[in-house]
Design a protein around this motif. Structure first.
Motif, mmCIF file in Angstrom:
data_model
loop_
_atom_site.group_PDB
_atom_site.id
_atom_site.type_symbol
_atom_site.label_atom_id
_atom_site.label_comp_id
_atom_site.label_asym_id
_atom_site.label_seq_id
_atom_site.Cartn_x
_atom_site.Cartn_y
_atom_site.Cartn_z
ATOM 1 N N ARG A 1 0.827 -1.209 0.000
ATOM 2 C CA ARG A 1 0.000 0.000 0.000
ATOM 3 C C ARG A 1 0.855 1.251 0.000
ATOM 4 N N HIS A 2 1.926 1.242 0.764
ATOM 5 C CA HIS A 2 2.769 2.439 0.836
ATOM 6 C C HIS A 2 3.486 2.703 -0.491
ATOM 7 N N PHE A 3 4.131 1.698 -1.061
ATOM 8 C CA PHE A 3 4.915 1.930 -2.274
ATOM 9 C C PHE A 3 4.019 2.207 -3.478
ATOM 10 N N ARG A 4 2.796 1.727 -3.457
ATOM 11 C CA ARG A 4 1.879 2.103 -4.526
ATOM 12 C C ARG A 4 1.471 3.563 -4.439
ATOM 13 N N SER A 5 1.548 4.129 -3.262
ATOM 14 C CA SER A 5 1.193 5.537 -3.093
ATOM 15 C C SER A 5 2.328 6.488 -3.470
ATOM 16 N N VAL A 6 3.574 6.001 -3.483
ATOM 17 C CA VAL A 6 4.710 6.895 -3.775
ATOM 18 C C VAL A 6 5.278 6.664 -5.170
ATOM 19 N N VAL A 7 5.069 5.474 -5.757
ATOM 20 C CA VAL A 7 5.482 5.223 -7.138
ATOM 21 C C VAL A 7 4.258 4.775 -7.918
ATOM 22 N N GLU A 8 4.471 4.529 -9.186
ATOM 23 C CA GLU A 8 3.344 4.110 -10.026
ATOM 24 C C GLU A 8 2.833 2.741 -9.588
ATOM 25 N N ASP A 9 1.532 2.561 -9.680
ATOM 26 C CA ASP A 9 0.897 1.323 -9.214
ATOM 27 C C ASP A 9 1.417 0.104 -9.969
ATOM 28 N N ALA B 1 10.081 0.176 -15.265
ATOM 29 C CA ALA B 1 10.758 0.967 -14.231
ATOM 30 C C ALA B 1 12.046 1.589 -14.754
ATOM 31 N N GLU B 2 12.738 0.880 -15.648
ATOM 32 C CA GLU B 2 13.967 1.428 -16.223
ATOM 33 C C GLU B 2 13.667 2.646 -17.089
ATOM 34 N N GLU B 3 12.564 2.622 -17.807
ATOM 35 C CA GLU B 3 12.188 3.779 -18.618
ATOM 36 C C GLU B 3 11.865 4.998 -17.760
ATOM 37 N N GLU B 4 11.250 4.770 -16.629
ATOM 38 C CA GLU B 4 10.868 5.875 -15.743
ATOM 39 C C GLU B 4 11.919 6.186 -14.683
ATOM 40 N N GLU B 5 13.053 5.465 -14.721
ATOM 41 C CA GLU B 5 14.161 5.667 -13.770
ATOM 42 C C GLU B 5 13.675 5.559 -12.321
ATOM 43 N N GLN B 6 12.943 4.495 -12.054
ATOM 44 C CA GLN B 6 12.471 4.206 -10.703
ATOM 45 C C GLN B 6 12.787 2.758 -10.353
ATOM 46 N N ILE B 7 12.648 2.449 -9.080
ATOM 47 C CA ILE B 7 12.940 1.102 -8.588
ATOM 48 C C ILE B 7 11.623 0.367 -8.367
ATOM 49 N N PRO B 8 11.419 -0.810 -8.980
ATOM 50 C CA PRO B 8 10.183 -1.571 -8.769
ATOM 51 C C PRO B 8 10.264 -2.406 -7.484
ATOM 52 N N PHE B 9 9.086 -2.821 -7.011
ATOM 53 C CA PHE B 9 8.981 -3.597 -5.776
ATOM 54 C C PHE B 9 8.143 -4.843 -6.040
ATOM 55 N N PHE B 10 8.673 -5.989 -5.614
ATOM 56 C CA PHE B 10 7.972 -7.261 -5.729
ATOM 57 C C PHE B 10 7.827 -7.849 -4.326
ATOM 58 N N ILE B 11 6.588 -7.945 -3.852
ATOM 59 C CA ILE B 11 6.287 -8.465 -2.515
ATOM 60 C C ILE B 11 5.624 -9.823 -2.701
ATOM 61 N N LEU B 12 6.338 -10.864 -2.287
ATOM 62 C CA LEU B 12 5.875 -12.235 -2.515
ATOM 63 C C LEU B 12 5.543 -12.872 -1.171
ATOM 64 N N ASP B 13 4.257 -13.178 -0.970
ATOM 65 C CA ASP B 13 3.771 -13.760 0.283
ATOM 66 C C ASP B 13 3.597 -15.268 0.125
ATOM 67 N N ASP B 14 3.612 -15.971 1.263
ATOM 68 C CA ASP B 14 3.466 -17.434 1.295
ATOM 69 C C ASP B 14 4.537 -18.116 0.450
ATOM 70 N N VAL B 15 5.781 -17.708 0.649
ATOM 71 C CA VAL B 15 6.881 -18.294 -0.124
ATOM 72 C C VAL B 15 7.059 -19.771 0.226
ATOM 73 N N GLU B 16 6.658 -20.167 1.436
ATOM 74 C CA GLU B 16 6.801 -21.572 1.824
ATOM 75 C C GLU B 16 5.936 -22.490 0.959
ATOM 76 N N LEU B 17 4.915 -21.911 0.297
ATOM 77 C CA LEU B 17 4.043 -22.710 -0.567
ATOM 78 C C LEU B 17 4.500 -22.728 -2.014
ATOM 79 N N MET B 18 5.557 -21.995 -2.348
ATOM 80 C CA MET B 18 6.028 -21.953 -3.728
ATOM 81 C C MET B 18 6.719 -23.254 -4.093
#
Length: 387
Positions: free
Chosen positions: A192-200, A236-253
């Protein structure tokens, strides 16, 4: 010689006495005895002063007729000789100091270095302000209970990584904890926080239960995840920003998904794949964390044994880009906070006695005089719904 000196001395004394008698005879009627004594004392003083002057003058003259070097005459002459007088109509020219030709270039170089350092500092501040990490830290400490050490470690990694744009490797934050300590809640807050400060579109919240529910479709899920990561990183490279990947329940991967994630954590990739933040949330090694907290009352020092245990599960956690952050067990006071917040959200009056009763219904570990909830805040929602 002795007789001559004695005769001369006697004659001189007799003369003085005669003079005194003459003076005394002339002025005996006029001068008083006190005044006569004063006159005699004055004469003796004048004689002594004259003798001292004569001795000083003789000492100032050396045997060869020259003046003594410490005499006042020589001092005055030396002082006069040290002064150099110039006419009023002449110009006094001082010798010029030789200046090196490298000094202007050195000054210019130092100025350029100062400007570059100043711009670098300004860029660091701009990057940190762009992601509003101070607001994120306040939000996490307000809404996540019982995890001050983990949150401080999390914010330190984010501050260091997000302060610049160019990196040598991606950042992978792997948070592990027992059931009910707030892993999924923390992941939702970060998304929720990073979607509010960078592009969704630059923030991906991946849930294993939702995006890959079937184990048979593991390879298909891995290819789709790799494609999505590549698309988001390119954007993200085109917009010169850092992307975020939040992966939940990794134990089930399944292993194919973990293999794909490991390939994206390598350092021998193009630059755009090095400027990425991954957040892994899982309950792996929860037994090791529980045993460590019950023994030490803290998660400090648990990183090394946890990494060894995770490396046996998959080589993903042996990558240097992965930073382990263990989440501690929740104590009884944290469970009470969970009940108060949930009752407030559901519209119930937060009666403290009722909350205490509900908290006592849960199971706890007891160690070093502390009570740690076995299921954390997992059963809080169900208890409140029964009210």
């Amino acid at each position: 010689m002795v007789d001559c000196e004695g005769v001369s001395m006697d004659t001189q004394v007799e003369k003085e006495r005669g003079d005194e008698e003459k003076e005394g005879g002339k002025s005996a009627s006029i001068l008083s005895p006190q005044l006569k004594a004063m006159i005699r004392i004055k004469k003796k003083y004048l004689k002594k002063s004259n003798s001292v002057r004569l001795a000083h003058n003789t000492n100032s003259v050396v045997s060869d007729g020259s003046l003594h070097p410490k005499s006042p005459q020589t001092r005055k002459s030396k002082r006069r000789k040290s002064r150099v007088l110039f006419p009023n109509d002449t110009l006094i020219c001082k010798p010029k100091k030789e200046c090196s030709r490298a000094n202007p270039f050195l000054l210019l170089f130092s100025l350029i270095v100062f400007i570059q350092v100043y711009n670098a500092i300004e860029n660091l501040d701009d990057h940190v302000l762009k992601y509003d990490l101070e607001g994120l830290e306040r939000s996490l400490h307000r809404e996540v209970f019982g995890q001050p050490e983990a949150l401080e470690e999390l914010m330190d990694h984010l501050n260091d990584y997000l302060s610049t744009y160019a990196h040598q490797k991606p950042l992978a934050l792997s948070l592990h904890g027992a059931c009910g300590v707030g892993k999924s809640h923390l992941g939702r807050l970060l998304a929720r926080h990073f979607r509010s400060v960078v592009e969704d579109k630059l923030v991906v919240h991946y849930l294993s239960k939702h995006h890959c529910p079937l184990q048979d479709a593991a390879r298909h899920c891995a290819s789709k995840l790799a494609q999505r990561i590549s698309e988001v990183v390119a954007r993200a490279e085109e917009e010169e920003q850092i992307p975020f990947f939040i992966l939940d329940d990794v134990e089930l991967m399944p292993p194919p998904l973990l293999d794909i994630l490991q390939t994206f954590l390598q350092t021998n990739q193009t630059n755009e794949f090095l400027n990425v933040v991954y957040v892994f949330l899982s309950s792996l090694v929860q037994r090791e964390i529980t045993a460590h907290v019950l023994q030490n009352s803290s998660t400090a020092g648990a990183h090394k044994p946890l990494r060894q245990a995770l490396s046996l599960i998959h080589p993903l956690w042996t990558e240097p880009a992965v930073e382990l952050i263990p989440l501690s067990l929740l104590e009884r006071e944290h469970i009470i906070q969970c009940f108060l917040e949930e009752m407030t959200l559901e519209g119930f009056y937060p009666d403290l006695s009722n909350v205490e009763r509900l908290a006592d219904e849960l199971a706890y570990h007891t160690a070093a005089g502390r009570q740690y909830a076995k299921t954390g805040c997992k059963q809080v929602v169900g208890k409140v719904n029964l009210l």
